[in-house]
Write a protein that holds these residues in place. Structure first.
Motif, mmCIF file in Angstrom:
data_model
loop_
_atom_site.group_PDB
_atom_site.id
_atom_site.type_symbol
_atom_site.label_atom_id
_atom_site.label_comp_id
_atom_site.label_asym_id
_atom_site.label_seq_id
_atom_site.Cartn_x
_atom_site.Cartn_y
_atom_site.Cartn_z
ATOM 1 N N MET A 87 0.896 -1.036 0.153
ATOM 2 C CA MET A 87 -0.031 0.043 0.000
ATOM 3 C C MET A 87 0.877 1.133 -0.021
ATOM 4 S SD MET A 87 -2.694 1.247 2.817
ATOM 5 C CE MET A 87 -3.880 -0.008 2.503
ATOM 6 N N SER A 88 0.789 2.168 -0.826
ATOM 7 C CA SER A 88 1.268 3.355 -0.940
ATOM 8 C C SER A 88 1.154 4.364 0.035
ATOM 9 C CB SER A 88 1.030 3.900 -2.450
ATOM 10 O OG SER A 88 -0.232 4.306 -2.453
ATOM 11 N N GLU A 89 1.878 5.374 0.296
ATOM 12 C CA GLU A 89 1.554 6.389 1.265
ATOM 13 C C GLU A 89 0.124 7.138 0.854
ATOM 14 O OE1 GLU A 89 2.630 8.903 4.613
ATOM 15 O OE2 GLU A 89 3.162 6.781 3.736
ATOM 16 N N GLU A 90 -0.062 7.629 -0.260
ATOM 17 C CA GLU A 90 -1.399 8.077 -0.568
ATOM 18 C C GLU A 90 -2.576 7.221 -0.551
ATOM 19 O OE1 GLU A 90 -1.627 11.140 -1.394
ATOM 20 O OE2 GLU A 90 0.412 11.358 -1.268
ATOM 21 N N GLU A 91 -2.244 5.889 -0.715
ATOM 22 C CA GLU A 91 -3.520 5.030 -0.507
ATOM 23 C C GLU A 91 -3.786 4.894 1.204
ATOM 24 O OE1 GLU A 91 -2.901 1.849 -4.216
ATOM 25 O OE2 GLU A 91 -2.048 1.605 -2.522
ATOM 26 N N ARG A 92 -2.700 4.829 1.961
ATOM 27 C CA ARG A 92 -2.780 4.813 3.185
ATOM 28 C C ARG A 92 -3.503 5.777 3.826
ATOM 29 N NH1 ARG A 92 -0.722 6.238 8.076
ATOM 30 N NH2 ARG A 92 0.636 7.938 7.105
ATOM 31 N N ASP A 146 4.198 10.787 5.981
ATOM 32 C CA ASP A 146 5.561 10.494 6.558
ATOM 33 C C ASP A 146 6.457 11.669 6.413
ATOM 34 O OD1 ASP A 146 4.612 7.873 7.443
ATOM 35 O OD2 ASP A 146 5.704 6.758 5.886
ATOM 36 N N LYS A 147 7.010 11.966 7.498
ATOM 37 C CA LYS A 147 7.953 13.127 7.436
ATOM 38 C C LYS A 147 9.203 12.681 8.076
ATOM 39 C CE LYS A 147 4.383 16.481 7.509
ATOM 40 N NZ LYS A 147 3.774 17.666 8.178
ATOM 41 N N ARG A 148 10.429 12.795 7.457
ATOM 42 C CA ARG A 148 11.616 12.733 8.016
ATOM 43 C C ARG A 148 12.346 14.236 8.489
ATOM 44 N NH1 ARG A 148 12.884 7.320 7.533
ATOM 45 N NH2 ARG A 148 11.406 6.125 6.099
ATOM 46 N N LYS A 149 13.242 13.820 9.535
ATOM 47 C CA LYS A 149 14.163 15.044 9.892
ATOM 48 C C LYS A 149 15.429 15.051 8.943
ATOM 49 C CE LYS A 149 12.596 16.151 14.437
ATOM 50 N NZ LYS A 149 12.868 16.265 15.960
ATOM 51 N N ASP A 150 16.221 16.120 8.917
ATOM 52 C CA ASP A 150 17.486 16.170 8.188
ATOM 53 C C ASP A 150 18.333 15.324 9.003
ATOM 54 O OD1 ASP A 150 16.277 17.865 6.368
ATOM 55 O OD2 ASP A 150 17.019 19.552 7.127
ATOM 56 N N GLY A 151 19.246 14.763 8.188
ATOM 57 C CA GLY A 151 20.239 14.011 8.799
ATOM 58 C C GLY A 151 20.128 12.551 9.014
ATOM 59 N N ASN A 152 20.717 11.706 9.593
ATOM 60 C CA ASN A 152 20.671 10.423 9.961
ATOM 61 C C ASN A 152 19.466 10.031 10.905
ATOM 62 O OD1 ASN A 152 22.500 9.688 8.116
ATOM 63 N ND2 ASN A 152 24.248 9.831 9.562
ATOM 64 N N TYR A 153 19.067 11.197 11.653
ATOM 65 C CA TYR A 153 18.078 10.710 12.505
ATOM 66 C C TYR A 153 16.578 10.153 12.090
ATOM 67 C CZ TYR A 153 14.565 11.294 16.489
ATOM 68 O OH TYR A 153 13.684 11.316 17.300
ATOM 69 N N THR A 154 15.881 9.134 12.374
ATOM 70 C CA THR A 154 14.912 8.781 11.588
ATOM 71 C C THR A 154 13.569 8.995 12.675
ATOM 72 O OG1 THR A 154 15.850 6.813 10.341
ATOM 73 C CG2 THR A 154 13.461 6.944 10.729
ATOM 74 N N LYS A 155 12.664 9.628 12.147
ATOM 75 C CA LYS A 155 11.647 10.210 12.951
ATOM 76 C C LYS A 155 10.285 9.163 13.119
ATOM 77 C CE LYS A 155 8.037 13.676 13.444
ATOM 78 N NZ LYS A 155 7.458 15.121 12.657
ATOM 79 N N LEU A 156 9.881 9.010 14.050
ATOM 80 C CA LEU A 156 8.660 8.214 14.022
ATOM 81 C C LEU A 156 7.682 8.660 13.053
ATOM 82 C CD1 LEU A 156 8.340 6.961 17.906
ATOM 83 C CD2 LEU A 156 8.751 5.473 15.799
ATOM 84 N N THR A 157 7.383 8.065 12.085
ATOM 85 C CA THR A 157 6.423 8.401 10.915
ATOM 86 C C THR A 157 4.973 7.919 11.573
ATOM 87 O OG1 THR A 157 6.625 6.519 9.791
ATOM 88 C CG2 THR A 157 8.264 8.475 9.203
ATOM 89 N N GLU A 158 4.035 8.283 10.937
ATOM 90 C CA GLU A 158 2.626 8.052 11.342
ATOM 91 C C GLU A 158 2.575 6.431 10.770
ATOM 92 O OE1 GLU A 158 0.482 9.671 12.955
ATOM 93 O OE2 GLU A 158 1.815 11.177 13.086
ATOM 94 N N ARG A 159 3.248 6.281 9.984
ATOM 95 C CA ARG A 159 2.831 4.637 9.570
ATOM 96 C C ARG A 159 3.446 3.811 10.548
ATOM 97 N NH1 ARG A 159 4.546 2.309 3.567
ATOM 98 N NH2 ARG A 159 3.726 0.274 4.020
ATOM 99 N N ILE A 160 4.637 4.335 11.014
ATOM 100 C CA ILE A 160 5.670 3.422 11.891
ATOM 101 C C ILE A 160 4.629 3.408 13.327
ATOM 102 C CG2 ILE A 160 7.564 3.333 13.228
ATOM 103 C CD1 ILE A 160 9.171 4.282 10.784
ATOM 104 N N LYS A 161 4.257 4.540 13.819
ATOM 105 C CA LYS A 161 3.455 4.557 15.010
ATOM 106 C C LYS A 161 2.204 3.806 14.914
ATOM 107 C CE LYS A 161 4.534 9.468 16.056
ATOM 108 N NZ LYS A 161 3.940 10.842 16.136
ATOM 109 N N ASP A 162 1.546 3.945 13.684
ATOM 110 C CA ASP A 162 0.446 2.878 13.441
ATOM 111 C C ASP A 162 0.868 1.218 13.581
ATOM 112 O OD1 ASP A 162 -1.100 4.990 12.967
ATOM 113 O OD2 ASP A 162 -1.033 4.604 10.817
#
Length: 213
Positions: A1-6, A57-73
């Motif tokens: 499932m793509s991001e838009e479909e989700r 889904d949004k990511r911060k700059d650099g190597n730090y991975t933010k908890l995206t809505e998909r991952i939170k789900d």
């Protein structure tokens, strides 16, 4: 499932829930919903605060991975099914599914924010300690040292010695005693038939007669 479909699925589901005349709790019980009731309220807050853009889904700059809505789900769904899952285990599942590594501190913070902290499984102890009386200890020692066998053998040997003694042979012919009968001045038939009793029954009377003569 793509991001838009989700995102489209989330928006359509939220709209169906709001247009329904059923209470939210009842709707979730009677219908198949792709997310939990807690997630529903969280999506509503995100939409109110940031609109549809907040669901992306949004990511911060650099190597730090933010908890995206998909991952939170995914975290909410996984932890709800297994509250005992540890943070390292959850971290590994996320890595396998999304190919991203979330720090343990971020996972712990998020779990606490949605009231899904870990609940360890209750394990029964292999050995239960119980109180034991002194008598049980002495009994175990007695069996271990063999003292019971020694006592038994000693008693048996002593009984055999008594049975072989002259005194036992002398008293073998004495019948059974009946103290309750003797206390009322009566004697049993067996007692009266004893030779020693018959011979001595009138002994004192005969002696007196002989003296008077």
């Amino acid at each position: 499932m793509s991001e838009e479909e989700r995102i489209c699925e989330i928006l359509n589901t939220i709209q169906n829930i709001k247009e329904s005349e059923l209470p939210v709790t009842t709707y979730f019980k009677q219908n198949s919903v792709p997310f939990t009731r807690k997630q529903y309220y969280r999506y509503c807050r995100i939409l109110k605060k940031s609109g549809e853009d907040g669901l992306h889904d949004k990511r911060k700059d650099g190597n730090y991975t933010k908890l995206t809505e998909r991952i939170k789900d995914y975290i909410i769904s996984t932890v709800t099914e297994n509250r005992s899952i540890s943070t390292p285990q959850l971290q590994g599942k996320i890595l396998n599914k999304f190919d991203v590594k979330i720090s343990e501190s971020s996972l712990n913070t998020f779990r606490a924010s949605v009231s899904l902290t870990r609940i360890p499984l209750h394990k029964e102890p292999k050995y239960k300690l119980r109180k034991s009386g002194g008598g049980e200890i002495l009994t175990c020692l007695a069996f271990f040292t063999g003292i019971i066998e020694i006592y038994t053998r000693t008693i048996i040997e002593r009984v055999n010695e008594i049975r072989q003694s002259p005194l036992f042979e002398q008293n073998k012919n004495i019948g059974e005693d009946y103290p309750d009968v003797r206390s009322r001045g009566k004697f049993t038939t067996e007692y009266n038939q004893l030779k020693s009793v018959r011979e001595n029954r009138f002994g004192s009377l005969v002696s007196r007669v002989a003296v008077n003569l």
